[in-house]
Structure formats: C-alpha cells, structure tokens
Design a protein around this motif. Structure first.
Motif, PDB file in Angstrom:
ATOM      1  N   MET A   1       0.846  -1.181   0.000  1.00 22.55           N
ATOM      2  CA  MET A   1       0.000   0.000   0.000  1.00 22.55           C
ATOM      3  C   MET A   1       0.891   1.244   0.000  1.00 22.55           C
ATOM      4  SD  MET A   1      -3.084   0.940   2.648  1.00 22.55           S
ATOM      5  CE  MET A   1      -4.026  -0.487   2.178  1.00 22.55           C
ATOM      6  N   GLU A   2       0.573   2.184  -0.876  1.00 24.24           N
ATOM      7  CA  GLU A   2       1.378   3.389  -1.006  1.00 24.24           C
ATOM      8  C   GLU A   2       1.266   4.280   0.223  1.00 24.24           C
ATOM      9  OE1 GLU A   2       2.168   6.762  -4.388  1.00 24.24           O
ATOM     10  OE2 GLU A   2       0.076   6.272  -3.957  1.00 24.24           O
ATOM     11  N   THR A   3       2.398   4.807   0.650  1.00 23.48           N
ATOM     12  CA  THR A   3       2.420   5.755   1.760  1.00 23.48           C
ATOM     13  C   THR A   3       1.926   7.112   1.273  1.00 23.48           C
ATOM     14  OG1 THR A   3       4.244   4.614   2.839  1.00 23.48           O
ATOM     15  CG2 THR A   3       3.891   6.917   3.450  1.00 23.48           C
ATOM     16  N   LYS A   4       0.975   7.682   2.002  1.00 20.26           N
ATOM     17  CA  LYS A   4       0.444   9.015   1.702  1.00 20.26           C
ATOM     18  C   LYS A   4       1.284  10.072   2.425  1.00 20.26           C
ATOM     19  CE  LYS A   4      -3.438   7.685  -0.386  1.00 20.26           C
ATOM     20  NZ  LYS A   4      -3.696   7.918  -1.775  1.00 20.26           N
ATOM     21  N   ILE A   5       1.275  11.254   1.876  1.00 14.73           N
ATOM     22  CA  ILE A   5       1.905  12.409   2.514  1.00 14.73           C
ATOM     23  C   ILE A   5       0.781  13.377   2.851  1.00 14.73           C
ATOM     24  CG2 ILE A   5       3.459  14.371   2.200  1.00 14.73           C
ATOM     25  CD1 ILE A   5       4.966  12.643   0.127  1.00 14.73           C
ATOM     26  N   LEU A   6       0.656  13.714   4.135  1.00 13.67           N
ATOM     27  CA  LEU A   6      -0.361  14.686   4.536  1.00 13.67           C
ATOM     28  C   LEU A   6       0.323  16.031   4.744  1.00 13.67           C
ATOM     29  CD1 LEU A   6      -3.281  15.361   5.206  1.00 13.67           C
ATOM     30  CD2 LEU A   6      -2.799  14.733   7.591  1.00 13.67           C
ATOM     31  N   ILE A   7       0.072  16.954   3.824  1.00 16.14           N
ATOM     32  CA  ILE A   7       0.627  18.309   3.879  1.00 16.14           C
ATOM     33  C   ILE A   7      -0.198  19.108   4.885  1.00 16.14           C
ATOM     34  CG2 ILE A   7       1.116  20.411   2.559  1.00 16.14           C
ATOM     35  CD1 ILE A   7       2.752  18.111   1.458  1.00 16.14           C
ATOM     36  N   MET A   8       0.482  19.646   5.897  1.00 16.50           N
ATOM     37  CA  MET A   8      -0.199  20.357   6.989  1.00 16.50           C
ATOM     38  C   MET A   8       0.317  21.796   7.084  1.00 16.50           C
ATOM     39  SD  MET A   8       0.026  17.322   9.826  1.00 16.50           S
ATOM     40  CE  MET A   8      -0.753  18.355  11.063  1.00 16.50           C
ATOM     41  N   PRO A   9      -0.374  22.743   6.441  1.00 15.80           N
ATOM     42  CA  PRO A   9       0.036  24.150   6.526  1.00 15.80           C
ATOM     43  C   PRO A   9      -0.181  24.737   7.918  1.00 15.80           C
ATOM     44  CG  PRO A   9      -1.341  23.765   4.601  1.00 15.80           C
ATOM     45  CD  PRO A   9      -1.451  22.548   5.482  1.00 15.80           C
ATOM     46  N   GLY A  10       0.508  25.821   8.164  1.00 17.45           N
ATOM     47  CA  GLY A  10       0.340  26.551   9.412  1.00 17.45           C
ATOM     48  C   GLY A  10      -0.563  27.765   9.213  1.00 17.45           C
ATOM     49  N   LEU A  11      -0.390  28.734  10.083  1.00 20.90           N
ATOM     50  CA  LEU A  11      -1.169  29.968  10.048  1.00 20.90           C
ATOM     51  C   LEU A  11      -1.158  30.564   8.636  1.00 20.90           C
ATOM     52  CD1 LEU A  11      -2.697  32.043  11.862  1.00 20.90           C
ATOM     53  CD2 LEU A  11      -0.501  33.218  12.124  1.00 20.90           C
ATOM     54  N   GLY A  12      -2.319  30.901   8.124  1.00 20.37           N
ATOM     55  CA  GLY A  12      -2.415  31.495   6.799  1.00 20.37           C
ATOM     56  C   GLY A  12      -2.583  30.490   5.679  1.00 20.37           C
ATOM     57  N   GLY A  13      -2.246  29.216   5.921  1.00 21.85           N
ATOM     58  CA  GLY A  13      -2.525  28.168   4.949  1.00 21.85           C
ATOM     59  C   GLY A  13      -1.506  27.919   3.856  1.00 21.85           C
ATOM     60  N   LEU A  33      -4.144  18.928   4.152  1.00 27.14           N
ATOM     61  CA  LEU A  33      -5.082  19.141   5.250  1.00 27.14           C
ATOM     62  C   LEU A  33      -5.742  20.502   5.059  1.00 27.14           C
ATOM     63  CD1 LEU A  33      -6.216  18.304   8.061  1.00 27.14           C
ATOM     64  CD2 LEU A  33      -4.278  19.539   9.058  1.00 27.14           C
ATOM     65  N   GLU A  34      -7.055  20.534   5.153  1.00 29.08           N
ATOM     66  CA  GLU A  34      -7.776  21.803   5.053  1.00 29.08           C
ATOM     67  C   GLU A  34      -8.358  22.159   6.418  1.00 29.08           C
ATOM     68  OE1 GLU A  34      -7.707  23.853   2.598  1.00 29.08           O
ATOM     69  OE2 GLU A  34      -6.722  22.498   1.194  1.00 29.08           O
ATOM     70  N   GLN A  35      -8.309  23.434   6.733  1.00 31.33           N
ATOM     71  CA  GLN A  35      -8.889  23.940   7.969  1.00 31.33           C
ATOM     72  C   GLN A  35      -9.987  24.939   7.614  1.00 31.33           C
ATOM     73  OE1 GLN A  35      -8.416  22.680  10.798  1.00 31.33           O
ATOM     74  NE2 GLN A  35      -6.411  21.724  10.750  1.00 31.33           N
ATOM     75  N   GLU A  36     -10.953  25.079   8.499  1.00 27.31           N
ATOM     76  CA  GLU A  36     -12.068  26.004   8.280  1.00 27.31           C
ATOM     77  C   GLU A  36     -11.588  27.452   8.203  1.00 27.31           C
ATOM     78  OE1 GLU A  36     -15.749  27.495  11.001  1.00 27.31           O
ATOM     79  OE2 GLU A  36     -15.412  25.330  10.907  1.00 27.31           O
ATOM     80  N   GLU A  40      -7.530  32.469  11.749  1.00 27.45           N
ATOM     81  CA  GLU A  40      -7.923  32.535  13.160  1.00 27.45           C
ATOM     82  C   GLU A  40      -7.960  31.111  13.715  1.00 27.45           C
ATOM     83  OE1 GLU A  40     -11.541  34.809  13.596  1.00 27.45           O
ATOM     84  OE2 GLU A  40     -10.801  36.356  12.231  1.00 27.45           O
ATOM     85  N   PRO A  41      -6.776  30.550  13.966  1.00 20.10           N
ATOM     86  CA  PRO A  41      -6.707  29.147  14.369  1.00 20.10           C
ATOM     87  C   PRO A  41      -7.293  28.891  15.755  1.00 20.10           C
ATOM     88  CG  PRO A  41      -4.557  30.185  14.580  1.00 20.10           C
ATOM     89  CD  PRO A  41      -5.457  31.195  13.932  1.00 20.10           C
ATOM     90  N   GLU A  42      -8.041  27.801  15.848  1.00 20.11           N
ATOM     91  CA  GLU A  42      -8.576  27.338  17.127  1.00 20.11           C
ATOM     92  C   GLU A  42      -8.098  25.909  17.304  1.00 20.11           C
ATOM     93  OE1 GLU A  42     -12.785  28.066  17.859  1.00 20.11           O
ATOM     94  OE2 GLU A  42     -12.749  29.515  16.201  1.00 20.11           O
ATOM     95  N   LEU A  43      -7.344  25.661  18.357  1.00 17.08           N
ATOM     96  CA  LEU A  43      -6.724  24.360  18.549  1.00 17.08           C
ATOM     97  C   LEU A  43      -7.719  23.213  18.459  1.00 17.08           C
ATOM     98  CD1 LEU A  43      -4.295  22.574  19.147  1.00 17.08           C
ATOM     99  CD2 LEU A  43      -4.649  23.043  21.584  1.00 17.08           C
TER     100      LEU A  43
END
Length: 177
Positions: A1-13, A33-36, A40-43
């Motif tokens: 099974m292929e290993t996925k890479i999850l790209i996780m941006p910080g503040l501002g995206g 990874l998408e954030q709402e 204005e990050p909320e942990l």
C-alpha cells in the motif's frame, strides 16, 4: 500500500509560492489538510479536522507540518493515536509559547506539548527564523525524540524563502519512508 503524505500548513494556509503547495501539486500521493479558518486558528477545531482527515486515510501516512502545524502535531499526539502514521517532517516550528516570536492569534496552541512523539520525526529549522530561536527548536526536537536539522539561513522556510520544490526537504523527507 502506497504511503500518503499529509501536507499540513500553518497559520495562513501556505500560499501558492510555498514549498508545501508545490509538493501538494507535484506528489501524486499527497493530500493537503484543510482547515475552516487559516487566519484565526482554534486548537480544538484544528485537532478535530486533523483527526478526521487521518481517519479517512486508510494507508500509511507521513505528516509534513509547517510552522503552527508542528504544534498541532504535538497536541494531536498527546490526545489521539493512529497506527497508520509512519513519521513526521516538522518544519520551522513556531514558538507559540513566546509572545516575542508569535502573534496572539496562535496562543491557544500554547503550551506546546513536549512529550516524546510515538512515531519517527525530523525537526527542520533555520538560523534566522523569526518565529523560533534555533536553540528552542533544538529543545523541541530533543523532547519529541526527533532528529534535528538546521538548514542555515532560510528564514521561516516559507514562501518568502523562495524554495520552490525544496529539493533538500524532499531528500530529508525520504528518510521517513
């Protein structure tokens, strides 16, 4: 099974000129990874979104976190577990504990957990990163049980650093596969 890479941006995206955006477009096994709300990050919301995303990835995964997302990984590892995670590339950790280094908008991510991560990890920092001192980044790496790499004078290792596809980062990432 292929290993996925999850790209996780910080503040501002992580904008279109950010190496994370280049990686997300270039690697067929990458998911972003998408954030709402990137500004204005909320942990709790960010943690929930990360965990939901990880549960949907039913394959081995390597986390590729930048800046505030590095703190997100540390918080996630204290609260959750997922046997699919093979490792984490933790780039330019933002010192959310330091008002001198980071904006008040990220304070909900403080304090940064300093417990050993349950998967292999590599912390990458730069000598002139305005959001963390090299010594502090090294401290985080030691506490998390991470390999520590200083890549010299590359700022916050972001869009302003003009790294494009950031080949050096790709070579370091391969160590986690």
């Amino acid at each position: 099974m292929e290993t996925k890479i999850l790209i996780m941006p910080g503040l501002g995206g992580s904008g279109e000129k950010h190496w994370q955006s280049f990686w997300a477009k270039s690697f067929t096994n990458a998911t972003r990874l998408e954030q709402e709300n990137w500004d204005e990050p909320e942990l709790d919301k960010w943690l929930g979104q990360l965990n939901t995303t990880l549960l949907k990835l039913d394959s081995p995964v390597i986390l590729v976190a930048h800046s505030l997302a590095v703190s997100l990984v540390a918080h996630w590892a204290v609260k959750y577990t997922n046997s699919h995670i093979k490792g984490a590339l933790l780039v330019a950790p933002a010192d959310v504990d330091s008002p001198a280094h980071t904006p008040d908008s990220v304070r909900s991510f403080s304090p940064i957990p300093i417990t050993k991560l349950p998967f292999p990890s590599i912390v990458i920092t730069s000598e002139n990163d305005p959001y963390v001192d090299v010594q502090r980044a090294g401290y985080f790496a030691a506490q998390w049980g991470s390999e520590f790499i200083n890549i010299g004078l590359n700022g916050h290792i972001n869009s302003d650093s003009n790294l494009g596809l950031w080949e050096e980062g790709q070579l370091i990432l391969k160590r986690l596969f």
